[in-house]
Design an enzyme around this catalytic site. Structure first.
Site, mmCIF file in Angstrom:
data_model
loop_
_atom_site.group_PDB
_atom_site.id
_atom_site.type_symbol
_atom_site.label_atom_id
_atom_site.label_comp_id
_atom_site.label_asym_id
_atom_site.label_seq_id
_atom_site.Cartn_x
_atom_site.Cartn_y
_atom_site.Cartn_z
ATOM 1 N N HIS A 84 0.828 -1.203 0.000
ATOM 2 C CA HIS A 84 0.000 0.000 0.000
ATOM 3 C C HIS A 84 0.868 1.260 0.000
ATOM 4 C CE1 HIS A 84 -4.064 -1.864 1.458
ATOM 5 N NE2 HIS A 84 -3.488 -2.561 0.490
ATOM 6 N N GLU A 86 0.786 3.854 1.805
ATOM 7 C CA GLU A 86 1.204 4.303 3.141
ATOM 8 C C GLU A 86 2.450 3.548 3.603
ATOM 9 O OE1 GLU A 86 -1.744 3.299 2.030
ATOM 10 O OE2 GLU A 86 -3.396 4.035 3.245
ATOM 11 N N CYS A 111 -5.968 1.335 5.385
ATOM 12 C CA CYS A 111 -6.572 0.060 5.801
ATOM 13 C C CYS A 111 -6.082 -0.287 7.203
ATOM 14 C CB CYS A 111 -6.185 -1.048 4.820
ATOM 15 S SG CYS A 111 -4.460 -1.563 4.988
ATOM 16 N N CYS A 114 -2.174 -0.952 7.376
ATOM 17 C CA CYS A 114 -1.367 0.273 7.325
ATOM 18 C C CYS A 114 -1.561 1.101 8.587
ATOM 19 C CB CYS A 114 -1.703 1.099 6.084
ATOM 20 S SG CYS A 114 -1.049 0.348 4.585
HETATM 21 N N1 LIG Z 1 -5.399 2.864 1.932
HETATM 22 C C1 LIG Z 1 -5.121 2.131 0.853
HETATM 23 N N2 LIG Z 1 -3.893 2.248 0.260
HETATM 24 C C2 LIG Z 1 -3.585 1.514 -0.832
HETATM 25 O O1 LIG Z 1 -2.484 1.640 -1.366
HETATM 26 N N3 LIG Z 1 -4.527 0.630 -1.355
HETATM 27 C C3 LIG Z 1 -4.235 -0.092 -2.600
HETATM 28 C C4 LIG Z 1 -4.276 -1.579 -2.605
HETATM 29 C C5 LIG Z 1 -4.766 -1.896 -3.993
HETATM 30 O O2 LIG Z 1 -3.704 -1.813 -4.945
HETATM 31 C C6 LIG Z 1 -5.738 -0.793 -4.262
HETATM 32 C C7 LIG Z 1 -7.159 -1.091 -3.878
HETATM 33 O O3 LIG Z 1 -7.737 -1.873 -4.877
HETATM 34 P P1 LIG Z 1 -9.298 -1.959 -5.197
HETATM 35 O O4 LIG Z 1 -9.908 -2.929 -4.246
HETATM 36 O O5 LIG Z 1 -9.869 -0.557 -5.005
HETATM 37 O O6 LIG Z 1 -9.369 -2.429 -6.620
HETATM 38 O O7 LIG Z 1 -5.272 0.306 -3.500
HETATM 39 C C8 LIG Z 1 -5.739 0.481 -0.786
HETATM 40 C C9 LIG Z 1 -6.083 1.209 0.311
HETATM 41 C C10 LIG Z 1 -7.437 1.056 0.932
HETATM 42 O O8 LIG Z 1 -7.371 0.780 2.266
#
Ligand SMILES: Nc1nc(=O)n([C@H]2C[C@H](O)[C@@H](COP(=O)(O)O)O2)cc1CO
Length: 232
Positions: A84, A86, A111, A114
């Site tokens: 992610h 973060e 999430c 993170c």
């Molecule tokens: N805070 C976040 N930072 C992130 O970098 N992500 C990333 C993980 C996945 O590559 C994408 C979410 O994929 P999708 O379920 O919207 O197709 O975003 C997701 C979240 C959500 O919690």
């Protein structure tokens, strides 16, 4: 002398710090290869200096060898592999930087995994742009932990507060976030896939363009060049 600036000449329409940091997060998201959701993060220390940035990507040397699927058998989806934004912003932090006390500017609410990292790393604040997964247990768990962690605050980015215009619209959450003057761009400046990953609508505005329109709809010169190129 001519070199002295009178206070009348002080520029007032400068980009305020918070808008700049969120714009860097928005720009970082554009580096993501995730076809569905691009996330960007910008880690800022107590001296208002950027110490790290990140976007969601596959682990080093795994890019291109792992799936970006959202559905299927667990091992065939991106979710168990992807790093992610973060996490990357924290691990990318300059070697001599102390992440303790930093603020995380992130385009999507962190999430639960993170959030654990954010808390354990000693960050003090999370500023987020989008909360499109607010109904999920992951996001709920994040908020629960952030609330418990006390000193750690989270707030939705609000450029109105800093008197600036930022043209980021989230179609999936009506009225979630948009500028007072919501700059409507010609359709060629719009994209089908925005920083928060909604690929269904072309009412989304390119985040880079959003960054370019942070103030009075006048893009800063470097980004203006990009828009002019698109015009040709
Ligand atoms: N805070 C976040 N930072 C992130 O970098 N992500 C990333 C993980 C996945 O590559 C994408 C979410 O994929 P999708 O379920 O919207 O197709 O975003 C997701 C979240 C959500 O919690």
């Amino acid at each position: 002398s001519d070199c002295l600036q009178s206070s009348d000449l002080t520029r007032t329409d400068f980009l305020v710090d918070t808008d700049y940091f969120m714009a860097v997060a928005v720009l970082s998201a554009q580096r993501s290869k995730d076809p569905n959701t691009q996330v960007g993060a910008c880690l800022v220390n107590q001296d208002n200096k950027i110490v790290g940035t990140g976007h969601n990507c596959m682990p080093n040397d795994c890019e291109g060898k792992l799936p970006w699927n959202r559905e299927g058998a667990k091992l065939d989806t991106k979710y168990i592999y992807v790093c992610h934004a973060e996490l990357n912003a924290i691990v990318n932090a300059s070697a001599n930087a102390d992440v303790k006390g930093c603020t995380m500017y992130v385009t999507l609410f962190p999430c639960n995994e993170c959030t654990k990292l954010i808390i354990q790393a000693g960050l003090k604040e999370v500023v987020y742009l989008c909360d499109k997964y607010h109904k999920t247990p992951e996001t709920k768990a994040s908020k629960k932990m952030l609330d418990m962690a006390g000193i750690l605050e989270y707030e939705r980015f609000d450029s109105i507060k800093s008197d600036k215009n930022i043209s980021v619209r989230c179609a999936w959450e009506e009225n979630f976030f948009y500028s007072e003057k919501n700059h409507k761009l010609p359709s060629k400046h719009r994209v089908h896939n925005d920083v928060m990953g909604n690929s269904q609508t072309n009412s989304q505005i390119l985040p880079l363009t959003a960054a370019a329109h942070l103030h009075h709809g006048k893009p800063p010169p470097a980004l203006q060049v990009k828009i002019e190129q698109q015009d040709r």
